[in-house]
Design an enzyme around this catalytic site. Structure first.
Site, short mmCIF file in Angstrom:
data_model
loop_
_atom_site.label_atom_id
_atom_site.label_comp_id
_atom_site.label_asym_id
_atom_site.label_seq_id
_atom_site.Cartn_x
_atom_site.Cartn_y
_atom_site.Cartn_z
N THR A 302 4.32 -10.16 -10.68
CA THR A 302 4.95 -9.39 -11.75
C THR A 302 5.60 -8.15 -11.16
O THR A 302 5.00 -7.45 -10.33
CB THR A 302 3.93 -8.97 -12.82
OG1 THR A 302 3.36 -10.15 -13.40
CG2 THR A 302 4.60 -8.16 -13.92
N PHE A 304 7.12 -4.41 -11.75
CA PHE A 304 6.98 -3.26 -12.64
C PHE A 304 8.01 -2.20 -12.27
O PHE A 304 8.35 -2.03 -11.09
CB PHE A 304 5.58 -2.65 -12.53
CG PHE A 304 4.47 -3.53 -13.03
CD1 PHE A 304 3.90 -3.33 -14.28
CD2 PHE A 304 3.98 -4.58 -12.24
CE1 PHE A 304 2.87 -4.13 -14.73
CE2 PHE A 304 2.95 -5.39 -12.69
CZ PHE A 304 2.40 -5.17 -13.94
#
Length: 432
Positions: A302, A304
């Site tokens: 992921t 960010f």
């Protein structure tokens, strides 16, 4: 977690808040253990800035605002201001804060960080105080791990929604926000792309976190006794194959957050329910790990974004990435995208991300005869988000955006920031 909003602020408390918010570069002192969560309803006002990239911070802040806004001319200044605000998805609004009670302790562990309360506002402390970083979720969430990697030794501030994290920085409750924008398996988090346009924060960095899922349950519970598995929908999708093998008879139910699912099981003493969450969540909420590393794809990462009120000055001594958002000129549609891509390709600038979102103020365009209502064809209008590998300190990036301006109704630099070049690790997220 369920929370019940308390009554609205009194006029006296609003006055106190307004006074504190005027403190320039304010930071806030250490928070007491007893806190309440904050739900904010704030929208930043729109601003317009001159074009150009300079060497000073003031010049760079200007360049990170709207580079061009070729909206239809208005008769007066107020009309033009309203149009610019409409293009950028901003509207003026009053601050509307309501308090949500939060418990003092978590399962006899008073050390867990609690959401920030508005009563913690105070005059700025001395220089060198701990940086405060907002993230969405509860302690043990992957976003907390991302905040810790982005800003080591910082004070993490959990927020119940993405929008609240944006507002926490805008209202000087937090210094930074770290929020997810895309996952290698689940794709883009569209909500945060919309919020980037709606709010006036700047991207100052990025961090990538490998997602390491675990199956958690109360101590002593066996996997064959699990009748239900709860977690965030993306976490459930990313572990579907493993769950079919580990808990073939269990019902799969969506929950709003991975760590919150673990907390829910511990709070309600659910012996027939398991959660998909991080190993840190198991440690925080007293759960056992039934299975470790249950993600179906090892390359589950992921990305960010690190957000701040002020942009950083771009440099050329290390790899930089720049993020922009733009909308096509009226009646040009998506054909503009080809011209925009050509502007980057001609200058040998690599693109790492292209995302389209419906235009907030004009989602549908009617074409053909009688556009006022008799048109026969309807096209969707979009805003486009683009990430490219170049610093705004480079002439080629400045020249590319100068060309892009010719094809767009508005163009905004969301940030020019260092790329995350750290290698990915297969260790659990809390060890990264």
């Amino acid at each position: 977690m369920q929370a019940v909003s308390s009554p609205a602020f009194s006029s006296d408390l609003k006055s106190v808040i307004q006074t504190n918010l005027t403190v320039k570069r304010a930071r806030y002192t250490h928070v007491d253990a007893k806190r309440v969560a904050v739900r904010c309803g704030y929208r930043s006002e729109s601003f317009s800035f001159p074009n150009g990239v300079g060497s000073s911070r003031a010049d760079w802040q200007s360049s990170c605002a709207i580079l061009a806004s070729k909206v239809v001319s208005a008769e007066n200044t107020n009309g033009l201001a309203d149009q610019v605000a409409a293009v950028n998805g901003h509207s003026n609004g009053s601050v509307n804060l309501s308090l949500v009670p939060s418990s003092e302790t978590k399962h006899g562990k008073p050390g867990l960080t609690q959401p920030l309360t508005i009563t913690d506002l105070s005059p700025a402390p001395s220089h060198g105080s701990t940086l405060r970083v907002a993230y969405q979720g509860v302690p043990g969430a992957y976003s907390e791990a991302a905040a810790g990697k982005a800003y080591p030794n910082s004070e993490a501030i959990p927020c119940d929604q993405f929008d609240v994290a944006f507002q926490a920085v805008e209202l000087w409750i937090a210094d930074r926000a770290v929020l997810p924008v895309e996952n290698s398996l689940g794709g883009s988090i569209h909500r945060n792309y919309d919020l980037l346009l709606r709010h006036r924060l700047h991207i100052v960095g990025e961090v990538q976190i490998p997602v390491h899922h675990c199956l958690l349950a109360l101590p002593g519970v066996r996997s064959d006794c699990i009748a239900r598995v709860i977690s965030h929908p993306q976490a459930l999708a990313q572990t579907e194959g493993s769950l079919n093998k580990l808990t073939p008879k269990a019902a799969i139910e969506a929950f709003h957050d991975t760590a919150a699912a673990a907390e829910y099981i511990a709070t309600n003493n659910l012996h027939d329910t398991a959660a998909v969450a991080s190993a840190r969540a198991a440690e925080l909420y007293g759960l056992q790990i039934l299975a470790d590393g249950i993600q179906d794809d090892a390359g589950n990462v992921t990305r960010f974004l690190m957000l701040a009120r002020d942009p950083i000055i771009p440099r050329t001594d290390r790899p930089f990435k720049t993020s922009i958002v733009f909308a096509a000129q009226e009646h040009q549609g998506t054909s503009v995208l080809f011209k925009v891509l050509s502007a980057f390709a001609f200058r040998n600038i690599s693109l790492t991300k292209i995302e389209s979102r419906p235009h907030q103020n004009c989602p549908v365009r009617v074409v053909g005869e009688g556009n006022a209502g008799g048109g026969t064809k309807k096209n969707f209008e979009y805003t486009f988000y683009v990430d490219f590998e170049a610093s705004m300190a480079e002439a080629r990036a400045q020249n590319a955006l100068a060309e892009v301006q010719e094809y767009t109704s508005f163009l905004r630099v969301l940030g020019s920031y260092p790329m995350d070049m750290t290698p990915w690790s297969t260790l659990p997220s809390q060890d990264v």
